[in-house]
Design a protein around this motif. Structure first.
Motif, short mmCIF file in Angstrom:
data_model
loop_
_atom_site.label_atom_id
_atom_site.label_comp_id
_atom_site.label_asym_id
_atom_site.label_seq_id
_atom_site.Cartn_x
_atom_site.Cartn_y
_atom_site.Cartn_z
N LEU A 13 0.66 -1.04 -0.04
CA LEU A 13 0.37 0.05 -0.07
C LEU A 13 0.76 1.17 -0.04
O LEU A 13 1.99 1.34 1.18
N LYS A 14 0.54 2.63 -0.99
CA LYS A 14 1.13 3.90 -1.24
C LYS A 14 -0.04 4.92 -0.65
O LYS A 14 -1.01 4.29 -1.22
N ARG A 15 0.50 6.08 -0.39
CA ARG A 15 -0.53 6.76 0.44
C ARG A 15 0.33 7.93 0.10
O ARG A 15 1.10 8.09 1.16
N SER A 16 0.16 9.49 -1.05
CA SER A 16 0.77 10.20 -0.78
C SER A 16 0.24 11.71 -0.68
O SER A 16 -1.42 11.19 -1.25
N PHE A 17 0.29 12.53 0.16
CA PHE A 17 -1.07 14.29 -0.25
C PHE A 17 0.01 15.12 -1.02
O PHE A 17 0.85 15.43 0.00
N GLU A 18 -0.47 15.65 -1.47
CA GLU A 18 -0.16 16.87 -2.05
C GLU A 18 1.99 16.77 -1.96
O GLU A 18 3.01 17.44 -1.57
N GLY A 19 2.64 15.63 -3.14
CA GLY A 19 3.28 14.70 -2.90
C GLY A 19 4.10 14.63 -1.79
O GLY A 19 5.51 14.03 -2.10
N ARG A 20 3.67 14.25 -0.86
CA ARG A 20 4.06 14.02 0.20
C ARG A 20 3.86 12.61 0.17
O ARG A 20 2.56 12.33 1.22
N VAL A 21 4.62 11.75 0.55
CA VAL A 21 4.26 9.90 0.82
C VAL A 21 3.88 10.03 2.52
O VAL A 21 4.97 9.93 3.12
N VAL A 22 2.49 9.07 2.78
CA VAL A 22 2.49 9.35 4.29
C VAL A 22 2.50 7.40 4.32
O VAL A 22 2.94 7.81 5.58
N VAL A 23 1.77 6.90 3.09
CA VAL A 23 1.99 5.27 3.45
C VAL A 23 2.99 5.02 2.15
O VAL A 23 2.82 5.12 1.33
N ASP A 24 4.79 3.75 2.63
CA ASP A 24 5.36 3.76 1.73
C ASP A 24 5.22 2.03 1.61
O ASP A 24 5.46 1.70 2.40
N ASP A 25 4.91 1.80 0.88
CA ASP A 25 4.97 0.17 0.27
C ASP A 25 4.39 -0.48 1.99
O ASP A 25 5.80 -1.92 2.22
#
Length: 361
Positions: A13-25
């Protein structure tokens, strides 16, 4: 015998907000009846991970499976209400205009008698059978939390997602509600993902802890293993106060005022940090000015002067200024131990309770 699929299986799972990675693999599995705690500091991505599993947020990439069935990727998505997951949050989220029984029955399907039977069963399990007709505002915080648990379990979810559910309760009540909640969840054979920033809560409730930092799971294992075999200094420090002694490796050994420490596999010249929890010191009085003789388990002793001593309830905290370099060390001692300020004492270290890590610039 065919092995059943995990209750929950999240993959990359990956999730970014406005270019900032919040959840990384992030990848994680939870078996039926297993309680996994996603543990980490505020802002590390654990609640975002929970929201993606619940379906209230969408991942940028990765897949989510429940009981071996895909419920969400970047193309296919089952809506939250059809994911067969229960949700518990710190604010309880009870409906104030509905009675306790009506709150628990909310979202149940079936006949009126079937729903009433399920409500009675769960309220009995959580010790609230006599409060069926009461309203949330008439209950204590602990009672409201029990209602929230009963409501979340009523549809028999395969997976329970819990986001800091006990943080609004006082400490003594919190322990009681945690234990009761765990008992009920185990009876239901529900897979549980609990998000928390409190190490004590994770140690108390989890079968497995997934330690999260900066969007990644950095270590995963049983509470005992996470505590006693941490992967780095930050992992040690997340569970307790720590003391750090600097050193340099020569021939797989590091010289310190407390004797030599093994540093296998670390190259010569590498700076290291020796990490010790406050409870793993041994204190000896300075009777002759030389200190105690070295022992194989505790090594050499180093002298320090007491700067402060406080009784903390079930232990005493003593702060020392060390003679050899002026550094400060914090030591805890069971029960009452309050040496006077300026008292010289000798400290030694339990070698088997120390961690040696390469120093990160």
């Amino acid at each position: 015998m065919t092995k059943l699929p995990p209750r929950l299986d999240i993959r990359n799972l990956k999730r970014s907000f406005e270019g900032r990675v919040v959840v990384d693999d992030v990848s994680l599995t939870i078996e039926p009846g297993q309680v996994t705690c996603l543990l980490g500091p505020s802002g590390c991505g654990k609640s975002t991970t929970l929201r993606m599993i619940a379906g209230v947020d969408m991942q940028d990439s990765g897949q989510i499976y429940v009981d071996g069935k895909l419920i969400c990727d970047t193309v296919f998505r089952i809506p939250p209400e059809r994911r067969n997951t229960g949700l518990m949050f710190q604010d309880f989220a009870l409906f104030p205009h509905l009675s306790v029984a009506e709150n628990v029955a909310f979202g149940l399907s079936g006949s009126r008698s079937e729903k009433a039977a399920r409500v009675r069963e769960l309220l009995g399990r959580v010790g609230l059978a006599r409060f069926e007709e009461s309203y949330p505002h008439e209950l204590s915080g602990g009672e409201q939390q029990r209602v929230a648990l009963a409501r979340a379990l009523a549809p028999r979810p395969r997976l329970m997602l819990m986001d800091e559910p006990f943080s609004g309760l006082d400490n003594r009540l919190r322990d009681e509600i945690r234990d009761e909640t765990l008992d009920v969840l185990k009876q239901e054979d529900t897979g549980v993902l609990l998000v928390t920033h409190e190490p004590d809560e994770a140690m108390r409730m989890a079968d497995e802890i997934a330690l999260m930092r900066a969007g990644k799971i950095v270590q995963r294992g049983a509470p005992y293993n996470i505590y006693n075999a941490p992967r780095d200094k930050e992992a040690v420090g997340f569970f307790s106060d720590i003391n750090v002694i600097d050193g340099v490796v020569r021939g797989a050994l590091t010289d310190t005022p407390f004797g030599q420490f093994l540093a296998p596999g670390v190259p010569d010249g590498q700076a290291v940090e020796i990490v010790i929890r406050p409870q793993h010191f041994k204190i000896d009085f300075d009777r002759d000015g030389r200190g105690p003789d070295p022992t194989p388990s505790d090594g050499a002793a180093a002298r320090g002067v007491v700067e402060r001593a406080r009784f903390m309830g079930n232990e005493s905290l003593v702060e020392f200024r060390m003679d050899h370099d002026g550094s400060k060390l914090r030591v805890t001692v069971p029960n009452v131990f309050l040496p006077s300020v300026g008292k010289a004492l000798w400290l030694s270290i339990r070698r088997d309770r120390c961690f040696v890590f390469p120093k990160v610039a």
